[in-house]
Design an enzyme around this catalytic site. Structure first.
Site, PDB file in Angstrom:
ATOM      1  N   ASN A 186       2.094  82.853   3.957  1.00 49.80           N
ATOM      2  CA  ASN A 186       2.272  83.322   2.574  1.00 49.80           C
ATOM      3  C   ASN A 186       3.322  82.440   1.887  1.00 49.80           C
ATOM      4  O   ASN A 186       4.456  82.342   2.370  1.00 49.80           O
ATOM      5  CB  ASN A 186       2.713  84.798   2.637  1.00 49.80           C
ATOM      6  CG  ASN A 186       2.925  85.392   1.256  1.00 49.80           C
ATOM      7  OD1 ASN A 186       3.474  84.735   0.379  1.00 49.80           O
ATOM      8  ND2 ASN A 186       2.527  86.632   1.073  1.00 49.80           N
ATOM      9  N   HIS A 246       7.205  82.811  -1.750  1.00 51.24           N
ATOM     10  CA  HIS A 246       8.646  82.639  -1.987  1.00 51.24           C
ATOM     11  C   HIS A 246       9.058  81.197  -2.263  1.00 51.24           C
ATOM     12  O   HIS A 246      10.198  80.950  -2.652  1.00 51.24           O
ATOM     13  CB  HIS A 246       9.446  83.323  -0.884  1.00 51.24           C
ATOM     14  CG  HIS A 246       9.238  84.809  -0.967  1.00 51.24           C
ATOM     15  ND1 HIS A 246       9.624  85.540  -2.068  1.00 51.24           N
ATOM     16  CD2 HIS A 246       8.599  85.672  -0.143  1.00 51.24           C
ATOM     17  CE1 HIS A 246       9.256  86.806  -1.902  1.00 51.24           C
ATOM     18  NE2 HIS A 246       8.626  86.913  -0.745  1.00 51.24           N
ATOM     19  N   HIS A 266       0.192  86.074  -3.449  1.00 48.83           N
ATOM     20  CA  HIS A 266       0.120  87.349  -4.161  1.00 48.83           C
ATOM     21  C   HIS A 266       0.412  87.108  -5.642  1.00 48.83           C
ATOM     22  O   HIS A 266       1.528  86.747  -6.003  1.00 48.83           O
ATOM     23  CB  HIS A 266       1.175  88.295  -3.550  1.00 48.83           C
ATOM     24  CG  HIS A 266       1.186  89.673  -4.130  1.00 48.83           C
ATOM     25  ND1 HIS A 266       2.031  90.662  -3.667  1.00 48.83           N
ATOM     26  CD2 HIS A 266       0.474  90.252  -5.124  1.00 48.83           C
ATOM     27  CE1 HIS A 266       1.825  91.769  -4.355  1.00 48.83           C
ATOM     28  NE2 HIS A 266       0.894  91.544  -5.248  1.00 48.83           N
ATOM     29  N   ARG A 298       1.269  88.765  -8.646  1.00 51.92           N
ATOM     30  CA  ARG A 298       1.722  90.098  -9.061  1.00 51.92           C
ATOM     31  C   ARG A 298       1.399  90.308 -10.528  1.00 51.92           C
ATOM     32  O   ARG A 298       1.249  89.357 -11.299  1.00 51.92           O
ATOM     33  CB  ARG A 298       3.227  90.244  -8.818  1.00 51.92           C
ATOM     34  CG  ARG A 298       3.609  90.216  -7.338  1.00 51.92           C
ATOM     35  CD  ARG A 298       5.077  90.544  -7.154  1.00 51.92           C
ATOM     36  NE  ARG A 298       5.360  91.930  -7.433  1.00 51.92           N
ATOM     37  CZ  ARG A 298       5.489  92.884  -6.495  1.00 51.92           C
ATOM     38  NH1 ARG A 298       5.381  92.579  -5.217  1.00 51.92           N
ATOM     39  NH2 ARG A 298       5.734  94.120  -6.837  1.00 51.92           N
ATOM     40  N   ARG A 358       5.704  87.286 -11.320  1.00 51.37           N
ATOM     41  CA  ARG A 358       7.088  86.857 -11.147  1.00 51.37           C
ATOM     42  C   ARG A 358       7.281  85.769 -10.090  1.00 51.37           C
ATOM     43  O   ARG A 358       8.319  85.145 -10.066  1.00 51.37           O
ATOM     44  CB  ARG A 358       8.002  88.043 -10.867  1.00 51.37           C
ATOM     45  CG  ARG A 358       7.835  88.648  -9.498  1.00 51.37           C
ATOM     46  CD  ARG A 358       8.875  89.741  -9.313  1.00 51.37           C
ATOM     47  NE  ARG A 358       8.758  90.342  -8.024  1.00 51.37           N
ATOM     48  CZ  ARG A 358       8.791  91.648  -7.820  1.00 51.37           C
ATOM     49  NH1 ARG A 358       8.904  92.475  -8.833  1.00 51.37           N
ATOM     50  NH2 ARG A 358       8.720  92.115  -6.604  1.00 51.37           N
ATOM     51  N   GLU A 389      -3.921  88.008  -2.595  1.00 49.97           N
ATOM     52  CA  GLU A 389      -3.400  89.384  -2.613  1.00 49.97           C
ATOM     53  C   GLU A 389      -3.252  89.835  -4.042  1.00 49.97           C
ATOM     54  O   GLU A 389      -2.698  89.106  -4.872  1.00 49.97           O
ATOM     55  CB  GLU A 389      -2.006  89.420  -1.984  1.00 49.97           C
ATOM     56  CG  GLU A 389      -2.001  89.524  -0.511  1.00 49.97           C
ATOM     57  CD  GLU A 389      -0.572  89.628  -0.009  1.00 49.97           C
ATOM     58  OE1 GLU A 389       0.339  90.039  -0.745  1.00 49.97           O
ATOM     59  OE2 GLU A 389      -0.373  89.268   1.150  1.00 49.97           O
ATOM     60  N   THR A 405       6.318  94.474  -1.407  1.00 46.87           N
ATOM     61  CA  THR A 405       5.295  95.515  -1.292  1.00 46.87           C
ATOM     62  C   THR A 405       5.770  96.536  -0.268  1.00 46.87           C
ATOM     63  O   THR A 405       5.714  96.300   0.929  1.00 46.87           O
ATOM     64  CB  THR A 405       3.952  94.871  -0.867  1.00 46.87           C
ATOM     65  OG1 THR A 405       3.718  93.754  -1.714  1.00 46.87           O
ATOM     66  CG2 THR A 405       2.818  95.847  -0.998  1.00 46.87           C
ATOM     67  N   GLU A 413      -5.368  95.508   6.749  1.00 48.32           N
ATOM     68  CA  GLU A 413      -4.138  94.836   7.176  1.00 48.32           C
ATOM     69  C   GLU A 413      -3.080  95.916   7.348  1.00 48.32           C
ATOM     70  O   GLU A 413      -2.774  96.664   6.408  1.00 48.32           O
ATOM     71  CB  GLU A 413      -3.688  93.797   6.136  1.00 48.32           C
ATOM     72  CG  GLU A 413      -2.393  93.118   6.576  1.00 48.32           C
ATOM     73  CD  GLU A 413      -2.100  91.808   5.867  1.00 48.32           C
ATOM     74  OE1 GLU A 413      -3.043  91.129   5.426  1.00 48.32           O
ATOM     75  OE2 GLU A 413      -0.906  91.475   5.773  1.00 48.32           O
ATOM     76  N   HIS A 415       3.833  91.692   7.103  1.00 46.36           N
ATOM     77  CA  HIS A 415       4.980  92.102   6.302  1.00 46.36           C
ATOM     78  C   HIS A 415       6.237  92.183   7.149  1.00 46.36           C
ATOM     79  O   HIS A 415       6.306  92.971   8.090  1.00 46.36           O
ATOM     80  CB  HIS A 415       4.793  93.427   5.556  1.00 46.36           C
ATOM     81  CG  HIS A 415       5.607  93.459   4.288  1.00 46.36           C
ATOM     82  ND1 HIS A 415       6.938  93.756   4.285  1.00 46.36           N
ATOM     83  CD2 HIS A 415       5.286  93.155   3.014  1.00 46.36           C
ATOM     84  CE1 HIS A 415       7.392  93.654   3.049  1.00 46.36           C
ATOM     85  NE2 HIS A 415       6.419  93.284   2.255  1.00 46.36           N
TER      86      HIS A 415
END
Ligand code: PXP
Length: 247
Positions: A9, A12, A45, A47, A51, A72, A103, A153, A196
């Site tokens: 992922n 970040h 993801h 959002r 963001r 996602e 999340t 998941e 996660h």
């Protein structure tokens, strides 16, 4: 046991970029590097508040990746349209609250079965593999099966938090719930993924569940990349996963 896939992922990387409102570091460059370093897929993801990952990041990922993109998103009309435009390999439906830092929980599938069944049908028809991000709870697994998801998941956040906070009894209880629900979901015919909060310290017990086919890991890997570089950060996670799997 089948080989466990690692989805990296890259959200970040975008968080760091957006902290300055610049164009670097580029999450798509990180995704390509992750791909070269052995990631089996890239997760991003988008959002509702955009963001971290942006629409154009998704567009560029969809255009340039060779490995599958796991998109996602929350179950909103806007995200539905974006997913249908890009038709990523996989769509993972996650709950989203604007004020949350990440999340926090799994999707309440059981409470919105009809809406979700209608939401995912066109995605499935468009060829996307639909995954539902849920807590390791039996009613959620059963509901995910009923709405026609291909994949669940399982949310490993509570297990990882308990470990890193030193609450080992709670950690072991979470792990045992994850183990039971991985087996239960698999018996219902669902493909099982998990993710996660996973780190080098927490990944192996989850990677050892034979029913789990894919782990999606981001925050820790991107953080670790500061110290050892992204390819080495990913390679160590891969090594730990293979070791847990007995490969
Ligand atoms: N899986 C899902 C469904 C997620 O929402 C996230 C976070 O975006 C992850 C995996 C990766 O979590 P982390 O960044 O904590 O590794």
């Amino acid at each position: 046991m089948s080989r466990l896939r690692l989805g990296v992922n890259i959200d970040h990387v975008a968080t760091v970029r957006n902290a300055r409102g610049t164009v670097f570091p580029d999450p798509v460059r990180a995704a390509k590097l992750a791909e070269e370093a052995g990631a089996d897929g890239i997760t991003a993801h988008l959002r509702e508040d955009h963001r971290h990952i942006s629409d154009s990041d998704i567009e560029r990922l969809a255009e340039t990746l060779r490995v599958p993109l796991n998109f996602e998103m929350a179950a909103t009309a806007e995200m539905h349209a974006i997913a249908l435009r890009h038709r990523p390999h996989a769509v993972c439906i996650v709950p989203e609250k604007r004020e949350e830092r990440t999340t926090e929980g799994g999707l309440e599938v059981a409470r919105q079965e009809n809406e979700l069944a209608h939401f995912i049908a066109p995605l499935r028809d468009a060829g996307c593999r639909v995954s539902i991000f849920i807590a390791a709870d039996r009613p959620q697994v059963e509901a995910a099966r009923r709405i026609g998801a291909a994949v669940v998941e399982l949310h490993t956040g509570a297990y990882c938090d308990a470990h890193h906070e030193g609450h080992f009894a709670a950690r072991d209880a979470e792990l045992s719930r994850l183990r039971d629900m991985a087996a239960f979901a698999h018996d219902l015919g669902l493909e099982v993924h998990a993710g996660h909060g996973l780190t080098y310290e927490t990944v192996q017990p989850v990677a050892a569940f034979p029913q789990v086919m894919e782990l999606n890991i981001g925050h820790f890997l991107i953080g670790e990349a500061i110290f050892r570089g992204l390819p080495a950060s990913i390679a160590e996670m891969r090594r730990l996963m293979d070791e847990a799997r007995g490969d």
